[in-house]
Design a protein around this motif. Structure first.
Motif, PDB file in Angstrom:
ATOM      1  N   TYR A   1       0.860  -1.182   0.000  1.00 49.21           N
ATOM      2  CA  TYR A   1       0.000   0.000   0.000  1.00 49.21           C
ATOM      3  C   TYR A   1       0.899   1.236   0.000  1.00 49.21           C
ATOM      4  CZ  TYR A   1      -3.777  -3.201   1.229  1.00 49.21           C
ATOM      5  OH  TYR A   1      -4.695  -4.230   1.216  1.00 49.21           O
ATOM      6  N   PRO A   2       1.495   1.571  -1.143  1.00 50.99           N
ATOM      7  CA  PRO A   2       2.358   2.756  -1.200  1.00 50.99           C
ATOM      8  C   PRO A   2       1.525   4.024  -1.145  1.00 50.99           C
ATOM      9  CG  PRO A   2       2.050   1.851  -3.395  1.00 50.99           C
ATOM     10  CD  PRO A   2       1.362   0.905  -2.449  1.00 50.99           C
ATOM     11  N   VAL A   3       2.166   5.118  -0.771  1.00 51.12           N
ATOM     12  CA  VAL A   3       1.466   6.393  -0.829  1.00 51.12           C
ATOM     13  C   VAL A   3       1.312   6.782  -2.300  1.00 51.12           C
ATOM     14  CG1 VAL A   3       2.336   7.140   1.410  1.00 51.12           C
ATOM     15  CG2 VAL A   3       3.602   7.707  -0.652  1.00 51.12           C
ATOM     16  N   PRO A   4       0.284   7.558  -2.637  1.00 49.20           N
ATOM     17  CA  PRO A   4       0.133   7.974  -4.032  1.00 49.20           C
ATOM     18  C   PRO A   4       1.379   8.721  -4.503  1.00 49.20           C
ATOM     19  CG  PRO A   4      -1.837   8.497  -2.766  1.00 49.20           C
ATOM     20  CD  PRO A   4      -0.794   8.058  -1.782  1.00 49.20           C
ATOM     21  N   PRO A   5       1.918   8.382  -5.664  1.00 52.77           N
ATOM     22  CA  PRO A   5       3.114   9.081  -6.155  1.00 52.77           C
ATOM     23  C   PRO A   5       2.815  10.547  -6.415  1.00 52.77           C
ATOM     24  CG  PRO A   5       2.147   7.773  -7.908  1.00 52.77           C
ATOM     25  CD  PRO A   5       1.404   7.416  -6.656  1.00 52.77           C
ATOM     26  N   LYS A   6       3.805  11.388  -6.150  1.00 56.50           N
ATOM     27  CA  LYS A   6       3.619  12.833  -6.271  1.00 56.50           C
ATOM     28  C   LYS A   6       4.580  13.379  -7.323  1.00 56.50           C
ATOM     29  CE  LYS A   6       4.760  14.932  -2.580  1.00 56.50           C
ATOM     30  NZ  LYS A   6       4.605  15.244  -1.157  1.00 56.50           N
ATOM     31  N   LEU A   7       4.041  14.055  -8.312  1.00 58.00           N
ATOM     32  CA  LEU A   7       4.858  14.699  -9.343  1.00 58.00           C
ATOM     33  C   LEU A   7       4.879  16.194  -9.071  1.00 58.00           C
ATOM     34  CD1 LEU A   7       6.430  14.297 -12.039  1.00 58.00           C
ATOM     35  CD2 LEU A   7       4.321  14.944 -13.206  1.00 58.00           C
ATOM     36  N   VAL A   8       6.064  16.724  -8.793  1.00 57.04           N
ATOM     37  CA  VAL A   8       6.231  18.155  -8.551  1.00 57.04           C
ATOM     38  C   VAL A   8       6.861  18.765  -9.790  1.00 57.04           C
ATOM     39  CG1 VAL A   8       7.218  19.931  -7.082  1.00 57.04           C
ATOM     40  CG2 VAL A   8       6.503  17.755  -6.084  1.00 57.04           C
ATOM     41  N   ILE A   9       6.118  19.616 -10.465  1.00 59.33           N
ATOM     42  CA  ILE A   9       6.593  20.272 -11.679  1.00 59.33           C
ATOM     43  C   ILE A   9       7.041  21.683 -11.305  1.00 59.33           C
ATOM     44  CG2 ILE A   9       5.991  21.009 -14.015  1.00 59.33           C
ATOM     45  CD1 ILE A   9       3.753  18.901 -13.975  1.00 59.33           C
ATOM     46  N   LEU A  10       8.315  21.946 -11.438  1.00 55.71           N
ATOM     47  CA  LEU A  10       8.866  23.262 -11.119  1.00 55.71           C
ATOM     48  C   LEU A  10       9.027  24.032 -12.417  1.00 55.71           C
ATOM     49  CD1 LEU A  10      11.497  22.152  -8.453  1.00 55.71           C
ATOM     50  CD2 LEU A  10       9.190  23.033  -8.066  1.00 55.71           C
ATOM     51  N   GLY A  11       8.137  24.978 -12.616  1.00 55.20           N
ATOM     52  CA  GLY A  11       8.104  25.752 -13.848  1.00 55.20           C
ATOM     53  C   GLY A  11       6.809  25.517 -14.597  1.00 55.20           C
ATOM     54  N   GLY A  12       5.953  26.523 -14.633  1.00 56.54           N
ATOM     55  CA  GLY A  12       4.647  26.378 -15.275  1.00 56.54           C
ATOM     56  C   GLY A  12       4.673  26.728 -16.750  1.00 56.54           C
ATOM     57  N   VAL A  13       5.650  26.207 -17.477  1.00 59.95           N
ATOM     58  CA  VAL A  13       5.822  26.523 -18.898  1.00 59.95           C
ATOM     59  C   VAL A  13       4.841  25.710 -19.744  1.00 59.95           C
ATOM     60  CG1 VAL A  13       8.235  27.136 -18.558  1.00 59.95           C
ATOM     61  CG2 VAL A  13       7.628  24.770 -19.087  1.00 59.95           C
ATOM     62  N   HIS A  14       4.915  25.883 -21.087  1.00 57.67           N
ATOM     63  CA  HIS A  14       3.964  25.221 -21.981  1.00 57.67           C
ATOM     64  C   HIS A  14       3.976  23.705 -21.821  1.00 57.67           C
ATOM     65  CE1 HIS A  14       2.774  28.876 -23.794  1.00 57.67           C
ATOM     66  NE2 HIS A  14       3.882  29.099 -24.495  1.00 57.67           N
ATOM     67  N   THR A  15       5.165  23.114 -21.737  1.00 52.30           N
ATOM     68  CA  THR A  15       5.255  21.651 -21.614  1.00 52.30           C
ATOM     69  C   THR A  15       4.610  21.164 -20.318  1.00 52.30           C
ATOM     70  OG1 THR A  15       7.291  21.594 -22.919  1.00 52.30           O
ATOM     71  CG2 THR A  15       6.858  19.702 -21.499  1.00 52.30           C
ATOM     72  N   ALA A  16       4.623  21.991 -19.291  1.00 47.81           N
ATOM     73  CA  ALA A  16       4.049  21.586 -18.010  1.00 47.81           C
ATOM     74  C   ALA A  16       2.535  21.387 -18.089  1.00 47.81           C
ATOM     75  CB  ALA A  16       4.375  22.632 -16.946  1.00 47.81           C
ATOM     76  N   ILE A  17       1.874  22.074 -18.996  1.00 49.08           N
ATOM     77  CA  ILE A  17       0.408  21.990 -19.075  1.00 49.08           C
ATOM     78  C   ILE A  17      -0.059  20.591 -19.464  1.00 49.08           C
ATOM     79  CG2 ILE A  17      -1.644  22.894 -20.242  1.00 49.08           C
ATOM     80  CD1 ILE A  17      -0.163  25.603 -20.427  1.00 49.08           C
ATOM     81  N   PRO A  18       0.392  20.015 -20.604  1.00 53.14           N
ATOM     82  CA  PRO A  18      -0.016  18.646 -20.899  1.00 53.14           C
ATOM     83  C   PRO A  18       0.583  17.630 -19.934  1.00 53.14           C
ATOM     84  CG  PRO A  18       1.577  19.422 -22.531  1.00 53.14           C
ATOM     85  CD  PRO A  18       1.179  20.611 -21.722  1.00 53.14           C
ATOM     86  N   LEU A  19       1.784  17.908 -19.407  1.00 52.48           N
ATOM     87  CA  LEU A  19       2.400  16.974 -18.464  1.00 52.48           C
ATOM     88  C   LEU A  19       1.554  16.855 -17.202  1.00 52.48           C
ATOM     89  CD1 LEU A  19       4.688  15.146 -17.539  1.00 52.48           C
ATOM     90  CD2 LEU A  19       5.928  17.192 -16.780  1.00 52.48           C
ATOM     91  N   ALA A  20       1.081  17.974 -16.676  1.00 52.09           N
ATOM     92  CA  ALA A  20       0.248  17.949 -15.472  1.00 52.09           C
ATOM     93  C   ALA A  20      -1.039  17.178 -15.720  1.00 52.09           C
ATOM     94  CB  ALA A  20      -0.062  19.377 -15.022  1.00 52.09           C
TER      95      ALA A  20
END
Length: 324
Positions: free
Chosen positions: A153-172
């Motif tokens: 029962y792992p904790v939900p994985p967390k993705l921290v995106i540093l930088g709200g640039v264009h690539t971050a939008i589809p990645l999020a």
């Protein structure tokens, strides 16, 4: 398991076969003794049940009150979103149904009924928790072979995106769809806002070190650095390398990363520490568009999470940093 499996006519819904395990439930309730049963689909039944291939399903049936202290501890861990792995003896004459819960610090709640088995299982449970997938493992206790099922029962994985640039939008957006808790942070409010990231769990207007301290970083955290601006990237890398994050990726060309590496070395980071950085970020799929780059990044993150084999690029040299 030895012996032929019991054959049943299953019901199919959305590609799933539901075994009539409820037929064995009353016996377990009456005796209080768990039972491992096997159900199978033969080749001549495939068309009728709607499957492409046959197979065997093993079902372990146990009373819900079999190990109350373990279930209570597991409930508390789930409510606190703290990792743990349950271990259950599913095959044994003496220990059938014994259950224990192994916490991420190696401590154990409950017992499988044998001190040596508890010791071995505690170490293997942590491996299953790290891999984030169930596992069945056999152990030898004297003349008896015991099988233990690990349910992590792992904790939900967390993705921290540093930088709200264009690539971050589809990645999020895509990371959320595959089960990550997504945090986007950028010190520039016009890049970090809900209009750009409506599906993110958190959107922070903060510098990288502040953001990472606020969200908390552990072994289930994956950090993606996307700004391509040294004023933001450099403190982000410093904070990330001083954390236990499972993944650190940074966007930028090889020469850019070579310059970063030289600066990190001048700050006292060792080559071993610096080698944790995946850069240039993402799998090499020839991505050009922001959406394609996001796919390559997320694929690399998933590969690290699932411990797939990845060919790591060698660290850049000082000559590359100087553009030679």
């Amino acid at each position: 398991m030895s012996g032929p499996p019991e054959v049943f006519k299953g019901q199919v819904e959305n590609g799933q076969v539901f075994a009539p395990a409820h037929q064995d439930g009353p016996e377990v309730l009456k005796t209080g003794r768990p039972k491992l049963v096997s159900y199978g689909i033969t080749q001549d039944m495939l068309w009728e049940v709607g499957l492409a291939c046959g197979g065997i399903i093993h079902v372990f049936i146990e009373p819900l009150d079999a190990a109350p202290e373990v279930y209570e501890a597991l409930k508390g861990r789930l409510e606190a979103q703290a990792p743990a792995a349950a271990a259950t003896v599913v095959r044994s004459e003496r220990l059938l149904g014994r259950k224990a819960l192994i916490l991420d610090d190696g401590s154990v709640v409950g017992s499988l009924g044998d001190p040596e088995l508890d010791r071995q299982v505690a170490a293997d449970a942590l491996k299953a928790l790290e891999m984030e997938r169930p596992e069945l493992k056999a152990y030898r206790l004297g003349t008896e072979e015991v099988e233990v099922f690990f349910d992590p029962y792992p904790v939900p994985p967390k993705l921290v995106i540093l930088g709200g640039v264009h690539t971050a939008i589809p990645l999020a957006r895509m990371a959320k769809e595959v089960g990550f808790r997504v945090v986007v942070a950028d010190p520039r409010a016009k890049f970090a806002n809900r209009e750009r990231f409506p599906t993110a769990d958190e959107v922070l207007v903060a510098w990288p070190d502040e953001a990472l301290a606020q969200v908390g970083v552990d072994r289930s955290t994956y950090i993606v650095i996307l700004t391509h601006d040294p004023k933001i990237d450099e403190p982000a890398l410093k904070a990330a390398l001083n954390s236990p994050a499972r993944y650190i990726g940074a966007i930028g060309a090889r020469k850019t990363h070579a310059e970063r590496v030289e600066k990190l070395r001048s700050w006292g980071f060792t080559d071993e520490q610096i080698s944790r950085i995946y850069a240039p970020i993402g799998l090499n799929i020839g991505a050009v568009l922001p959406e394609e780059i996001a796919v390559s990044i997320l694929a690399e993150v998933i590969a690290v999470r699932r411990q797939a084999e990845l060919g790591r690029r060698p660290q850049p040299t000082a000559a590359e940093a100087k553009g030679a």
